[in-house]
Scaffold this active site. Sequence first.
Site, short mmCIF file in Angstrom:
data_model
loop_
_atom_site.label_atom_id
_atom_site.label_comp_id
_atom_site.label_asym_id
_atom_site.label_seq_id
_atom_site.Cartn_x
_atom_site.Cartn_y
_atom_site.Cartn_z
N GLN A 522 0.82 -1.21 0.00
CA GLN A 522 0.00 0.00 0.00
C GLN A 522 0.85 1.26 0.00
OE1 GLN A 522 -3.04 0.80 -0.45
NE2 GLN A 522 -2.93 2.94 0.18
N GLU A 523 1.93 1.27 0.75
CA GLU A 523 2.74 2.47 0.90
C GLU A 523 3.48 2.84 -0.38
OE1 GLU A 523 3.01 4.70 3.07
OE2 GLU A 523 2.26 3.93 4.97
N SER A 524 4.13 1.88 -0.99
CA SER A 524 5.02 2.22 -2.11
C SER A 524 4.87 1.31 -3.31
CB SER A 524 6.48 2.14 -1.64
OG SER A 524 6.84 0.78 -1.38
#
Length: 664
Positions: A522-524
Amino acid sequence: MTAVSRLLTNILCVSGLVISGHAFALVATDVNDTRELASNTLSITDQRYHYQLAKTYLAKDDMALFEKHYALAQGYALLPYLDYALLKNQLHTLPTAKVDSFLAEHKASFLSKRLAQQWLYTLAIKQKWDEYLHYYQPGLGMVELECYNLYARIQTGDKTAYSDVAGIWAVGKSLPDACDPLFSAWKKQGGITDAVAWTRFTEAMNNNKRSLARYVTRYMSAEYKAYADLFDKVHGYPYSIRTTKLFREQSQPMNDIIAYGIKRYARSNPKDAVKQWERYEAQHLFSQEQAVDTKLYLVKRLAYKGHSDLVEKWISHSNELRDASVMEALLREALKQQDWQKVNQWVNLATPELQQEERWLYWRARAQDELGIETGPMGTSADIYQQLSGSRSFYGFIAADATKQPYSLRQRNDNIDPNTQSRVEQLSAIQRAKELWLNDSLREANAEWYFALAQLNEAEILAAGDLARKWGWHNQAIKSMIYSQQWDQVDIRFPLAYLEQINEVASAVDLEPTLIFAVARQESAFAETARSHSDARGLMQLMPATARETAQKSGIKHSTADLFKPEHNILLGSHYLSELLQKYNGNRILAAAAYNAGPHRVNRWLREHDSGIPYDIWIETIPFKETRGYVQNVLAFSVIYGYRLGRPSAMFNEFELGDYKPIN
């Protein structure tokens, strides 16, 4: 062909280096030299090495060493980048034949577009307007080149170009100096009318560029300068919109001022802004577009401030005002109050398109359950849950939980044709993209990759995405599936990247590896060098201050530069995630929200519900849209990674179900 230099005869047995059309080319003096050259082909590793050295020496303008290492890099995929760099340095001499040759040979590379842009700049500076028009093509994506194009048309006698200038000039932002000659010629022809100046003025004000707006007033007549002064007064003193005698005039500029003033006033007092608007709408003839735009802004402000009664009055008679953001604000306010009658009402008032979205389907079913409605417009709640449970998403999984259905991954397992993949892998652009990625030139690597994808069909893009996954370029593999909308290629979209490191860290900090995977995804999307606008860095997007504090607490040796190292980023990110889970007693919903928005905000949101609120409502009513989507994705991705790791589990654990109250 012109000889450039002699190469060392004891290296590859080559006697000369020449420029052929656009670039250097090795030429053997006889058949024996050609055979010797072929038999001494260097490995790809050696070619990479000599390419980097050639690039370094070209930057230092050491042509002797550049030529030596250029020769030793023959056959390497990135050689055109050296050709480009060399040719770019020569553009001031107007080497038309070399440019033509390069553009023709590398039209499947983004370097062609880049050189075309540089070449057009050069021609413009040299005032070669006929040549400029010959090479110019729309879609180069730079306003400077469009300005030069119009100026070139004017300079070569095409006066119709003047009619296209206003569209460039009348925008709400500053324009590059390269456009000044065009604008100067256009102004001399009387191109700036009051209407054109007013358009740019209002665009600038709406874009909060007041200094630009003031600059534009110099081109206005006295009448329009007065309008501009009134517009600026409304900006600084929005409540002045209440003094209706200032705005009696019937004109388009006055309508623009009123609409702007109403919006400004609505930011602080939306209820009174509505009253003022109703007065003005009765007195002035606003266009349909302007009226809807203003009322939609008012409705959004009313919804934001919690005035759902007024919003209901307006939207019940206007489909145009049932904007997604308005309806979702109403839904969330009703959910906060656990007013299921209102939830059901808003669901039924939503547009048909919204009603088909997963969010609205889920809350329709929940409202029907809470209100005891056996059958609604879309069937029973069980029917709706059944429909939703076939989706691989947060709402699909939570609906499956509601009816005790198994989760549906909707996963495609397409067999990639080996011949197709081999053919894609041999494409020059794909080879260049891979080598650029290996050389950490990510901007160019991404550009080459998308130039390649634009020429491929769906099966070939799938093969390309699978190649990127196999290489370990996971971020590009994921983006390729998004590019081609191949949403069900779960193995590629949710790769088991850094599996060994994640399993090792998960065991050390007592975390489920599925959660670490979900957060990194989700983050990167597994972009090792990702860096956000807020300066979060690396795979798990850690802020430097958070990383330092976590490292100190955990006794981990750390420097900020290490955040772009996957193993280090995973280690610190997992430690921080574990810390948050401990803080919130194993509740991943709260931990994920805190990871994204900060623990202080999560604690504040919890304090808003003294009597408790169900877990699904708490997630849906998270005030930040980004955090709301973040939590939903992390939970859903955890489910997907559970299947990918062969250890499926429920989306919610025992610590996450139930009502959410302030933490003691």
